[in-house]
Design an enzyme around this catalytic site. Sequence first.
Site, short mmCIF file in Angstrom:
data_model
loop_
_atom_site.label_atom_id
_atom_site.label_comp_id
_atom_site.label_asym_id
_atom_site.label_seq_id
_atom_site.Cartn_x
_atom_site.Cartn_y
_atom_site.Cartn_z
NE ARG A 95 -27.59 29.60 -11.07
CZ ARG A 95 -26.54 30.39 -11.11
NH1 ARG A 95 -26.29 31.12 -12.16
NH2 ARG A 95 -25.70 30.47 -10.11
CB ILE A 96 -24.96 29.46 -18.44
CG1 ILE A 96 -25.10 28.01 -18.90
CG2 ILE A 96 -23.56 29.97 -18.70
CD1 ILE A 96 -24.82 27.81 -20.38
CG ASP A 97 -23.05 32.20 -13.05
OD1 ASP A 97 -24.19 31.97 -12.63
OD2 ASP A 97 -22.01 31.86 -12.46
CE LYS A 98 -26.22 40.74 -17.89
NZ LYS A 98 -26.95 41.85 -17.29
CB VAL A 116 -20.41 31.95 -18.11
CG1 VAL A 116 -19.84 30.67 -18.68
CG2 VAL A 116 -19.69 32.35 -16.84
#
Length: 98
Positions: free
Chosen positions: A66-69, A71
């Site tokens: 996942r990649i934070d929103k 980023v």
Amino acid sequence: RIVVHVHERAVPEVPIPIIYEDEDYLAVSKPSGLDVFANPSGGSVRLSVVGMLEAQGYEGLMPAHRIDKPVSGVLCLARNKRAISRLQRCIKRRKVSK
């Protein structure tokens, strides 16, 4: 009983650039401000990387991480169970470098 009705935010006119694609994997450039996964309770189903790619005809994609929103960055997705298992195993064993 409590019922919550959430309206989905409008899908931005932001393309999801495809960096790499083969029969097992897809790597995309995730723009900032988008969730990776659909989040119906937060008002984002189509307003997610996976949802937007599904709207472009990509079905059954499984993000390997996942990649934070807020980023941006490269997001790796698999197209089948064998590929996701292999990719997540490589990530866990630190065989993948940025």
